[in-house]
Design a protein around this motif. Structure first.
Motif, short mmCIF file in Angstrom:
data_model
loop_
_atom_site.label_atom_id
_atom_site.label_comp_id
_atom_site.label_asym_id
_atom_site.label_seq_id
_atom_site.Cartn_x
_atom_site.Cartn_y
_atom_site.Cartn_z
N ALA A 1 50.45 43.77 40.49
CA ALA A 1 51.56 42.86 40.82
C ALA A 1 51.19 42.10 41.90
O ALA A 1 51.74 41.20 42.49
CB ALA A 1 52.70 43.33 40.99
N MET A 2 50.12 42.22 42.66
CA MET A 2 49.66 41.67 43.90
C MET A 2 48.76 40.52 43.44
O MET A 2 48.38 40.11 42.51
CB MET A 2 49.01 42.63 44.90
N ASN A 3 48.37 39.80 44.59
CA ASN A 3 47.31 38.75 44.51
C ASN A 3 45.97 39.16 44.89
O ASN A 3 45.75 40.38 45.33
CB ASN A 3 47.93 37.66 45.57
N PRO A 4 44.77 38.52 44.35
CA PRO A 4 43.55 39.19 44.60
C PRO A 4 43.40 39.43 46.13
O PRO A 4 42.44 40.23 46.32
CB PRO A 4 42.93 37.85 44.22
N VAL A 5 43.81 38.81 47.03
CA VAL A 5 43.56 39.04 48.51
C VAL A 5 44.15 40.13 48.85
O VAL A 5 43.75 40.90 49.97
CB VAL A 5 44.14 37.84 49.26
N ASP A 6 45.06 40.85 48.21
CA ASP A 6 45.81 42.10 48.72
C ASP A 6 45.39 43.38 47.84
O ASP A 6 45.56 44.54 48.44
CB ASP A 6 47.31 41.69 48.03
N HIS A 7 44.69 43.17 46.81
CA HIS A 7 44.44 44.31 45.98
C HIS A 7 43.48 44.10 45.06
O HIS A 7 43.32 42.93 44.38
CB HIS A 7 45.72 45.04 45.25
N PRO A 8 42.37 45.04 44.76
CA PRO A 8 41.18 44.61 43.70
C PRO A 8 42.01 44.32 42.31
O PRO A 8 41.34 43.64 41.27
CB PRO A 8 40.48 45.85 43.73
N HIS A 9 43.02 44.82 41.91
CA HIS A 9 43.60 44.84 40.77
C HIS A 9 44.43 43.42 40.58
O HIS A 9 45.06 43.32 39.63
CB HIS A 9 44.76 46.01 40.45
N GLY A 10 44.66 42.53 41.52
CA GLY A 10 45.60 41.60 41.62
C GLY A 10 44.91 40.33 40.91
O GLY A 10 43.68 40.19 40.72
N GLY A 11 45.79 39.55 40.76
CA GLY A 11 45.48 38.20 40.14
C GLY A 11 45.39 38.21 38.79
O GLY A 11 45.78 39.12 38.09
N GLY A 12 44.84 37.00 38.02
CA GLY A 12 44.84 36.98 36.59
C GLY A 12 46.06 36.01 36.25
O GLY A 12 47.09 36.00 36.93
N GLU A 13 45.72 35.68 34.92
CA GLU A 13 46.91 34.78 34.30
C GLU A 13 47.60 35.71 33.57
O GLU A 13 47.26 36.54 32.64
CB GLU A 13 46.42 33.65 33.36
N GLY A 14 49.00 35.72 33.75
CA GLY A 14 50.14 36.52 33.18
C GLY A 14 49.81 37.96 33.61
O GLY A 14 49.28 38.30 34.67
N LYS A 15 50.39 38.93 32.60
CA LYS A 15 50.29 40.49 33.06
C LYS A 15 48.85 40.70 32.58
O LYS A 15 48.48 40.68 31.46
CB LYS A 15 51.44 41.17 32.38
N THR A 16 48.19 41.64 33.60
CA THR A 16 46.92 42.19 33.35
C THR A 16 46.96 43.78 33.55
O THR A 16 47.93 44.02 34.07
CB THR A 16 45.83 41.42 34.09
N SER A 17 45.84 44.10 32.98
CA SER A 17 45.71 45.74 33.42
C SER A 17 44.84 46.15 34.47
O SER A 17 44.42 47.14 34.69
CB SER A 17 45.49 46.52 31.93
N GLY A 18 44.18 45.00 35.22
CA GLY A 18 43.42 45.28 36.20
C GLY A 18 42.09 44.71 35.99
O GLY A 18 41.44 44.15 36.85
N GLY A 19 41.71 45.01 34.80
CA GLY A 19 40.34 44.53 34.34
C GLY A 19 39.45 45.47 34.76
O GLY A 19 38.21 44.92 34.65
N ARG A 20 39.40 46.65 35.60
CA ARG A 20 38.51 47.52 35.81
C ARG A 20 38.77 48.77 36.05
O ARG A 20 40.12 49.25 35.91
CB ARG A 20 38.15 46.94 37.39
#
Length: 268
Positions: free
Chosen positions: A223-242
């Motif tokens: 639910a965070m932005n990429p600068v805040d967490h490695p799972h953050g960012g992406g378009e819409g709801k994502t599962s982290g991608g890693r």
């Protein structure tokens, strides 16, 4: 002691459950308390080392008698109190010499009961004695790790250990977790199990109740932005991608265990 379910007159009361008990409503004894300064999860440099802490109400620490070193002096249970620093209740004991002390309140220990700490005494709830003098199969709590070190094992609400076997030098006990511990014969323990066993049934109902206890919100990484967490960012709801990682990029412990199980079950 019973559970009290609130009527859903407000959203915060809809799922709230609290314990209904007859604890002492007044203030604790000042001589047996000291003020605790909340650190909010920070170390001596002021850096946050434990996340999601801060903002709790002021509280006093109650000095608990884990040593039970007033030998052969009878004490009377004056009252049973709430302790904000632990999930078990505490009992105020008035000894025959006029001194008062707090102890962890065992199950079925009531106001007006008499207890004693001695090397050998009756097998009665609240009494404290040496492990070598406790029969096999008896439930105990506040057990010393080494003689004279004070109670360490089985101190939380509803917990207890059972005396399993004895020999000339050692006593073996079974903890709630199923672990076996071999202790010295001269370690002390208190008879009975810790009270307030229904503590795990409490439901707070709203986030504000947790904030009073000093627990701040935990936000998901996705639910965070990429600068805040490695799972953050992406378009819409994502599962982290890693693979699931901490905010600093380290693999989570649960994922490491999952990988180990997969390696064991994989046929090469």
């Amino acid at each position: 002691m019973s559970l009290f379910h609130f009527k859903p007159t407000t959203p915060g009361l809809r799922n709230k459950i609290k314990l209904f008990n007859n604890l002492y409503k007044g203030n604790s004894i000042k001589k047996l308390c000291k003020n605790i300064i909340s650190k909010s999860g920070r170390n001596n440099d002021g850096r946050i080392t434990i996340r999601h802490k801060g903002g709790r109400l002021k509280r006093y620490y109650r000095f608990i008698d884990f040593f039970r070193n007033k030998l052969d002096i009878i004490g009377k249970v004056e009252r049973i109190e709430y302790d904000p620093n632990r999930n078990s209740n505490i009992s105020l004991i008035l000894y025959n010499d006029g001194e008062r002390r707090y102890i962890i309140s065992p199950k079925n220990l009531n106001i007006g009961d008499f207890i004693i700490s001695a090397n050998n005494s009756k097998i009665k709830v609240g009494n404290n004695l040496l492990l070598k003098n406790i029969p096999n199969g008896v439930k105990i709590h506040c057990i010393e790790k080494t003689p004279g070190s004070g109670g360490v094992f089985a101190r939380s609400a509803g917990s207890y250990a059972t005396v399993y076997s004895k020999d000339l030098k050692n006593v073996t006990i079974i903890l709630n977790s199923g672990k076996y511990k071999t202790l010295n014969n001269f370690c002390k323990a208190t008879i009975g199990e810790v009270g307030n066993a229904d503590h795990f049934n409490i439901k707070f109902g709203k986030a504000g109740s947790k904030r009073i206890l000093g627990i701040r919100p935990t936000v998901r990484g996705v639910a965070m932005n990429p600068v805040d967490h490695p799972h953050g960012g992406g378009e819409g709801k994502t599962s982290g991608g890693r693979d699931p990682v901490s905010p600093w990029g380290k693999l989570s412990k649960s994922f490491k265990k999952h990988v180990k199980i997969l390696k064991k079950n994989t046929i090469l």
